[in-house]
Write a protein that holds these residues in place. Sequence first.
Motif, PDB file in Angstrom:
ATOM      1  N   ALA A 317       0.810  -1.232   0.000  1.00  0.00           N
ATOM      2  CA  ALA A 317       0.000   0.000   0.000  1.00  0.00           C
ATOM      3  C   ALA A 317       0.846   1.287   0.000  1.00  0.00           C
ATOM      4  O   ALA A 317       0.590   2.185  -0.819  1.00  0.00           O
ATOM      5  N   PRO A 318       1.879   1.403   0.849  1.00  0.00           N
ATOM      6  CA  PRO A 318       2.645   2.648   0.837  1.00  0.00           C
ATOM      7  C   PRO A 318       3.317   2.907  -0.511  1.00  0.00           C
ATOM      8  O   PRO A 318       3.343   4.043  -0.990  1.00  0.00           O
ATOM      9  N   GLN A 319       3.813   1.841  -1.153  1.00  0.00           N
ATOM     10  CA  GLN A 319       4.432   2.023  -2.476  1.00  0.00           C
ATOM     11  C   GLN A 319       3.399   2.405  -3.524  1.00  0.00           C
ATOM     12  O   GLN A 319       3.649   3.219  -4.398  1.00  0.00           O
ATOM     13  N   ARG A 342      -8.527  -0.427   6.880  1.00  0.00           N
ATOM     14  CA  ARG A 342      -9.090   0.889   7.236  1.00  0.00           C
ATOM     15  C   ARG A 342      -7.961   1.872   7.533  1.00  0.00           C
ATOM     16  O   ARG A 342      -8.022   3.029   7.136  1.00  0.00           O
ATOM     17  N   ALA A 343      -6.918   1.387   8.210  1.00  0.00           N
ATOM     18  CA  ALA A 343      -5.809   2.274   8.564  1.00  0.00           C
ATOM     19  C   ALA A 343      -5.075   2.749   7.301  1.00  0.00           C
ATOM     20  O   ALA A 343      -4.697   3.919   7.189  1.00  0.00           O
ATOM     21  N   VAL A 344      -4.901   1.850   6.352  1.00  0.00           N
ATOM     22  CA  VAL A 344      -4.233   2.216   5.100  1.00  0.00           C
ATOM     23  C   VAL A 344      -5.047   3.282   4.358  1.00  0.00           C
ATOM     24  O   VAL A 344      -4.506   4.273   3.851  1.00  0.00           O
ATOM     25  N   ALA A 345      -6.368   3.092   4.320  1.00  0.00           N
ATOM     26  CA  ALA A 345      -7.222   4.073   3.630  1.00  0.00           C
ATOM     27  C   ALA A 345      -7.148   5.425   4.335  1.00  0.00           C
ATOM     28  O   ALA A 345      -7.145   6.477   3.680  1.00  0.00           O
ATOM     29  N   ALA A 346      -7.041   5.389   5.668  1.00  0.00           N
ATOM     30  CA  ALA A 346      -6.960   6.651   6.412  1.00  0.00           C
ATOM     31  C   ALA A 346      -5.616   7.337   6.152  1.00  0.00           C
ATOM     32  O   ALA A 346      -5.524   8.566   6.117  1.00  0.00           O
ATOM     33  N   ALA A 347      -4.568   6.537   5.934  1.00  0.00           N
ATOM     34  CA  ALA A 347      -3.232   7.111   5.712  1.00  0.00           C
ATOM     35  C   ALA A 347      -3.094   7.708   4.305  1.00  0.00           C
ATOM     36  O   ALA A 347      -2.346   8.662   4.112  1.00  0.00           O
ATOM     37  N   TYR A 348      -3.774   7.116   3.318  1.00  0.00           N
ATOM     38  CA  TYR A 348      -3.623   7.589   1.922  1.00  0.00           C
ATOM     39  C   TYR A 348      -4.983   7.854   1.283  1.00  0.00           C
ATOM     40  O   TYR A 348      -5.318   7.254   0.251  1.00  0.00           O
TER      41      TYR A 348
END
Length: 481
Positions: A317-319, A342-348
């Motif tokens: 996800a970060p890449q 959910r955390a990934v969506a909140a981060a990006y």
Amino acid sequence: MIKVLMVASEAAPFAKSGGLADVVGSLPAALRAFDCEVAVLIPRYSRIELTSARRVYDSLPVWLGTSMYDTSIYQAEAETPFYFLEAHVLYDRDGLYGDSKGDYPDNARRFAVLSRAALAVARRIFRPHILHCHDWESALAPVYLRTAFRYDPTFLGIKTLFTIHNLGYQGLFAPSVLPQIGFDRQIFTVDGLEFYGKVNLLKGGLLFSDALSTVSQGYAAEIQTEEYGFGVDGVLRARSADLYGILNGVDYRDWNPATDAHLTAHYSAQDLSGKPLCKKELIREFGLPEKAADRPLLGTVSRLASQKGTDLILEIAPQLAEQDLYLVVLGAGDASYEAKLRAVAAAYPDRIRVEIGYDDALAHKIEAGADIFLMPSRYEPSGLNQMYSLRYGTVPVVRATGGLDDTIDGGTGFKFREYSAPALMAAIREASAAFENRPEWEGMMRRGMQKDFSWRASAAEYAALYRKLLDGGGNTLHPLA
Ligand code: ADP
Ligand code: GLC
């Protein structure tokens, strides 16, 4: 005319958690063209409305050991007879297999009763030539047939086929369930239901059925190896002469971008013009920036489980968020994956959007609106979503395993072999580079859209297998049988 009674824990549109329901819901109708008359038995969960069903049998007693379950059978108004087994104490619940606290503690009993009831249906309502069971939830039916009912004249000549949809779920229980599911300890041996100190219901199906099948040829080979065999590869190797791989089909009445009622615009291989409209709508629905319309939009729809490679998607996800592309995810399942997504969506939030839940309409909209469909499965017996994606011109990026490897080729999608985040990322890079060359990309879309994975070919194979069994093919019967 071959009469077939299918037994399973789910069937679309009545009760569905995954592809098993799609298969049990649509294969029966396809078999009609091959001179097979199919009836299906599933439990009547509380989500199944009985308003348009009629009761065809009242007070059908199902005995397991010394317990008697008072059941009723309902039949849906449908082309195929779908029978629902009603037993309030067992199935009148919101979930199919469990709730937020986990699996229901009485699942062994719930599905043993289903399996035993199949024989009651065979005796009193629909006498089949073939009993076709799917996955561990109905795996005891052939065991009862070849043990308790071995000399019962009603069932003489009935042949059994057991289809493995997913070896990762075997129905493992403590040995204390044996009396509840109608067995004494005689069956609890390595040649019976015993599996590393537990009772393994799926193993019963593997040992006591006349023939076995699974849902792709690739997976049929894989499950005979230690890597993919989930501990029963030895049993499967011993039965390899009776094990067939028959790929799942697609019900194009439900999955066709030219007619799909969930879409705002329609399209086909001849006229792709509706697809960008579906993409815009999806972008709007997920709240992504409008400029996403011109960039690759990746999508995925999946149970969130280690099988599906959710961990790889989380890892990259970060890449992904650094690339000029977008990702939408629809999924439900494992609570820790749900929270991490959910955390990934909140981060990006400008790049990645996630919807946690089960939503059939949204699944269709993602198939239509995305450009690229991700399926990085650790293993995949058949997989349906990649075949749906092909029809929707949504180019699949898949791990080369099981049914994914069998259905996707270099002309229709992108494959990677090693189960790793870098390998997935490399395949996504390749796909998004290809996306930049519009004529070539459209060629790839069209090639996928023209592939035919309809049920016809697979139904023909099932019908041929039923015939072979009735002609005396298959099985070296189990020593206990
Ligand atoms: P599996 O049976 O292992 O889950 P398949 O690819 O065979 O995998 O089938 C999955 C089916 O379930 C497809 O019809 C897919 O659209 C549907 N599905 C999975 N997750 C969801 C979800 N969260 N919402 C809606 N449909 C889903
Ligand atoms: C399973 C498998 C999937 C398959 C489906 C229907 O759940 O994971 O690959 O398509 O069953 O056979």
